[in-house]
Scaffold this active site. Structure first.
Site, PDB file in Angstrom:
ATOM      1  N   GLU A 284      54.257  79.420  19.671  1.00  0.00           N
ATOM      2  CA  GLU A 284      54.377  80.769  19.108  1.00  0.00           C
ATOM      3  C   GLU A 284      55.683  80.810  18.344  1.00  0.00           C
ATOM      4  O   GLU A 284      56.754  80.630  18.933  1.00  0.00           O
ATOM      5  CB  GLU A 284      54.333  81.795  20.226  1.00  0.00           C
ATOM      6  N   CYS A 318      60.883  88.225  16.792  1.00  0.00           N
ATOM      7  CA  CYS A 318      59.970  87.508  15.898  1.00  0.00           C
ATOM      8  C   CYS A 318      59.134  88.503  15.114  1.00  0.00           C
ATOM      9  O   CYS A 318      58.721  88.232  14.001  1.00  0.00           O
ATOM     10  CB  CYS A 318      59.079  86.577  16.697  1.00  0.00           C
TER      11      CYS A 318
HETATM   12  N1  LIG Z   1      55.939  84.194  17.995  1.00  0.00           N
HETATM   13  C1  LIG Z   1      56.577  84.650  19.068  1.00  0.00           C
HETATM   14  O1  LIG Z   1      55.977  85.179  19.991  1.00  0.00           O
HETATM   15  C2  LIG Z   1      58.069  84.526  19.160  1.00  0.00           C
HETATM   16  C3  LIG Z   1      58.741  85.238  20.146  1.00  0.00           C
HETATM   17  C4  LIG Z   1      60.133  85.116  20.242  1.00  0.00           C
HETATM   18  C5  LIG Z   1      60.837  84.317  19.366  1.00  0.00           C
HETATM   19  N2  LIG Z   1      60.154  83.644  18.405  1.00  0.00           N
HETATM   20  C6  LIG Z   1      60.900  82.842  17.443  1.00  0.00           C
HETATM   21  O2  LIG Z   1      61.935  82.113  18.120  1.00  0.00           O
HETATM   22  C7  LIG Z   1      63.042  81.914  17.266  1.00  0.00           C
HETATM   23  C8  LIG Z   1      64.324  82.350  17.949  1.00  0.00           C
HETATM   24  O3  LIG Z   1      64.511  81.668  19.151  1.00  0.00           O
HETATM   25  P1  LIG Z   1      65.451  80.377  19.289  1.00  0.00           P
HETATM   26  O4  LIG Z   1      66.617  80.523  18.391  1.00  0.00           O
HETATM   27  O5  LIG Z   1      65.674  80.196  20.735  1.00  0.00           O
HETATM   28  O6  LIG Z   1      64.481  79.243  18.730  1.00  0.00           O
HETATM   29  P2  LIG Z   1      64.688  77.655  18.718  1.00  0.00           P
HETATM   30  O7  LIG Z   1      63.461  77.089  18.092  1.00  0.00           O
HETATM   31  O8  LIG Z   1      65.995  77.284  18.160  1.00  0.00           O
HETATM   32  O9  LIG Z   1      64.749  77.245  20.277  1.00  0.00           O
HETATM   33  C9  LIG Z   1      63.690  77.543  21.162  1.00  0.00           C
HETATM   34  C10 LIG Z   1      63.730  76.560  22.328  1.00  0.00           C
HETATM   35  O10 LIG Z   1      63.432  75.255  21.839  1.00  0.00           O
HETATM   36  C11 LIG Z   1      64.414  74.331  22.313  1.00  0.00           C
HETATM   37  N3  LIG Z   1      64.500  73.223  21.348  1.00  0.00           N
HETATM   38  C12 LIG Z   1      65.325  73.087  20.281  1.00  0.00           C
HETATM   39  N4  LIG Z   1      65.064  71.929  19.638  1.00  0.00           N
HETATM   40  C13 LIG Z   1      64.049  71.328  20.298  1.00  0.00           C
HETATM   41  C14 LIG Z   1      63.303  70.134  20.098  1.00  0.00           C
HETATM   42  N5  LIG Z   1      63.562  69.305  19.085  1.00  0.00           N
HETATM   43  N6  LIG Z   1      62.306  69.846  20.950  1.00  0.00           N
HETATM   44  C15 LIG Z   1      62.002  70.668  21.981  1.00  0.00           C
HETATM   45  N7  LIG Z   1      62.673  71.829  22.222  1.00  0.00           N
HETATM   46  C16 LIG Z   1      63.676  72.154  21.392  1.00  0.00           C
HETATM   47  C17 LIG Z   1      65.663  75.177  22.434  1.00  0.00           C
HETATM   48  O11 LIG Z   1      66.609  74.536  23.260  1.00  0.00           O
HETATM   49  C18 LIG Z   1      65.090  76.461  23.017  1.00  0.00           C
HETATM   50  O12 LIG Z   1      64.876  76.340  24.404  1.00  0.00           O
HETATM   51  C19 LIG Z   1      62.747  82.725  16.014  1.00  0.00           C
HETATM   52  O13 LIG Z   1      62.239  81.872  15.023  1.00  0.00           O
HETATM   53  C20 LIG Z   1      61.664  83.688  16.486  1.00  0.00           C
HETATM   54  O14 LIG Z   1      60.839  84.191  15.460  1.00  0.00           O
HETATM   55  C21 LIG Z   1      58.802  83.720  18.287  1.00  0.00           C
END
Ligand SMILES: NC(=O)c1ccc[n+]([C@@H]2O[C@H](COP(=O)([O-])OP(=O)(O)OC[C@H]3O[C@@H](n4cnc5c(N)ncnc54)[C@H](O)[C@@H]3O)[C@@H](O)[C@H]2O)c1
Length: 520
Positions: A284, A318
């Site tokens: 997501e 998001c």
């Molecule tokens: N569609 C939805 O329901 C929804 C809901 C909330 C947030 N979001 C999205 O999330 C983002 C904000 O959150 P964020 O800054 O925590 O996102 P992010 O993608 O930077 O990190 C999310 C998670 O992924 C981990 N991560 C980072 N690199 C990784 C890799 N290479 N492999 C596996 N895991 C990895 C991070 O440590 C963290 O736990 C925004 O883009 C927002 O739109 C989407």
């Protein structure tokens, strides 16, 4: 037998007694800081201070000290989860559902403490923090009921001499990788969905919110999830990436940004040595959410709907509105009114009840938003700014820009901060063309008084959640199943009737009952 699902009621902030309780809860949380967020594998736990989570509004305040999972701990956590899975998969749907309901009760008892912790660790303003705790409780209660339903299987066609059944069986070890912006609800939703369908989970929470994630694990274990079926691995992205690559991980439930989501989908598609199944990926992702305003819109409704959707929690949702596409006939009027509403927004600390726009999560986020705001000023016109207070905290001004050229990064990329772009369009079809041109398709909005326009935009929009004549954030479990299309997500909608299907495989069993009959 569980009662029919109902959303958890939010707190009544208008009552002085409730506000006094919140102040008391915040003072108590402050006295307990820093929290400990250990690596947890089965009944073992290792505390550490390799990762510091701090208050975005006062970066000197340490909120949680977390251990960072080492490679040997990642191995051990997956191995433990495999063992845990072999037991937990045999638990009845009733027992699994009861564990979620127990976790919900644990959260209700600590509701104010959890809310106050979100205020500190993620700078969630009170209302938003309370809504996040309610949503976590809703996921637990909703998925508990959905799992009981799924446990009954589906009816198949039966013919003489044959018995057919269709069951849903768990996949195995699920890696849950979560973001910080809904620090309890999102990891809770993904983790509880995986557990209630009989999987074991290794949770890798966001590095910005390990303290709240540790509370989630406490809640689920207190509710009745065996320690062996739920591990916690705090750490940064590399810990998540190692879990995604692990051959014994059967499914990945990820919520986060598009670049990380792409990397996870790519990495999970590789079948490593010794791997015995394709990995299921539930992703997501981000959005670039547009609100279309037609010439007949009620601006008394549109202005607060747009401003709330763009600037609540500093635009770090998001689903947040980041682009308004307004009919040229009313563009000047709408822009003037949005500018007026934004100029009086209060940018301030999350714990102050009057705050509209809190600080952003961290310095890197502040720098990113500043880059986009500078780009908007260079390529377009800044029409309104609400300035942050002087002093510490990762504050960004709330900003509205217009006159940006087509193709500008401000119009197409996810900014994830308090910057809103307003753009004039010839008519509704031109607005739909622009929305259709985006790779993101998460949420969208429409303000119009014409039912025919509602139908036309509904048919044309690619987004996963379209909101008409209201704000475009705040999806409620069971009422607005939530999730994106296109590059905004792969999965079934969270908080909806089909979400659990992603965590199970199907098994059809057919028995020939002709020759021997059945021994009962
Ligand atoms: N569609 C939805 O329901 C929804 C809901 C909330 C947030 N979001 C999205 O999330 C983002 C904000 O959150 P964020 O800054 O925590 O996102 P992010 O993608 O930077 O990190 C999310 C998670 O992924 C981990 N991560 C980072 N690199 C990784 C890799 N290479 N492999 C596996 N895991 C990895 C991070 O440590 C963290 O736990 C925004 O883009 C927002 O739109 C989407």
């Amino acid at each position: 037998m569980l009662e029919t699902f109902a959303n958890e009621p939010v707190l009544e902030f208008r009552r002085a007694a409730v506000r006094a309780q919140l102040d008391e809860a915040l003072a108590q949380v402050d006295r307990s800081l820093p929290l400990d967020a250990p690596v947890r594998i089965g009944r073992e736990s290792r505390s550490g201070d390799e990762l510091a989570s701090t208050d975005p509004g006062a970066p000197d305040r340490l909120v949680a000290r977390a251990a960072v999972a080492r490679p040997d701990e990642i191995e051990a956590a997956v191995a433990q989860a495999r063992l845990g899975f072999s037991e937990w998969r045999t638990a009845t749907p009733q027992r699994r559902a009861a564990a979620l309901v127990g976790a919900a009760a644990w959260m209700r008892e600590r509701r104010l403490e959890l809310t106050a912790l979100e205020v500190r660790e993620c700078a969630k303003p009170w209302l938003e923090a309370d809504a996040d705790v309610c949503e976590a409780i809703d996921f637990l209660e909703y998925y508990a009921r959905a799992a009981l339903e799924l446990g009954r299987g589906r009816e198949l066609l039966q013919v003489p001499g044959e018995r057919n059944e269709l069951n849903y069986v768990p996949r195995g070890v699920v890696a849950v990788i979560s973001p910080w912006n809904f620090p309890l609800a999102i990891p809770c939703g993904m983790t509880s969905a995986a557990l209630v369908t009989g999987n074991a989970v290794v949770l890798k929470p966001a590095e910005q919110s390990p303290g709240i994630a540790a509370k989630l694990v406490d809640a689920l274990r207190a509710g009745g999830i065996p320690a062996t079926a739920l591990g916690l691995l705090p750490g940064a992205g590399d810990v998540g990436a190692a879990l995604v690559r692990h051959p014994d991980v059967a499914a990945i439930a990820f919520t986060g940004s598009l670049p990380v989501g792409k990397e996870i989908v790519r990495s999970a598609a590789e079948v490593g040595d010794g791997q015995r199944q394709f990995k299921q990926v539930v992703a997501e992702l981000g959005g670039k959410n547009c609100v279309i305003v037609d010439a007949d819109a009620d601006l008394d409704e549109a202005v607060p709907g747009i401003v709330g959707s763009a600037f609540a929690y500093a635009g770090q949702k998001c689903s947040a509105a980041s682009r308004v596409l307004v009919h040229e006939a009313i563009a000047d009027q709408l822009l003037e009114r949005i500018a007026g509403a934004v100029q009086v927004l209060v940018v301030g600390q999350a714990h102050e009840l009057g705050t509209d726009v809190p600080p952003v999560i961290e310095q890197a986020a502040q720098e990113r938003v500043t880059r986009y705001t500078e780009l908007a000023a260079a390529d377009g016109t800044i029409v309104a700014v609400a300035q942050p207070p002087a002093g510490g905290g990762w504050f960004c001004p709330a900003t509205v820009a217009s006159d940006l050229p087509n193709g500008s990064a401000v119009l197409e990329e996810e900014i994830f901060g308090p910057l809103l772009a307003v753009q004039r369009v010839r008519d509704i079809d031109a607005a739909c063309d622009l929305v259709d041109g985006l790779a993101f398709a998460l949420t969208g909005g429409l303000f119009t008084r014409d039912p025919a326009t509602v139908r036309r935009v509904t048919e044309r929009t690619p987004v996963g959640n379209l909101y008409v004549n209201r704000g475009i954030t705040g999806a409620m479990v069971g009422r607005q199943p939530f999730g994106g299309n296109r590059l905004s997500g792969t999965g079934m909608k969270a908080g909806g009737p089909d979400y659990l299907l992603q965590f199970v495989a199907q098994r059809a069993v057919t028995e020939n009952t002709m020759r021997h009959g059945l021994v009962v």
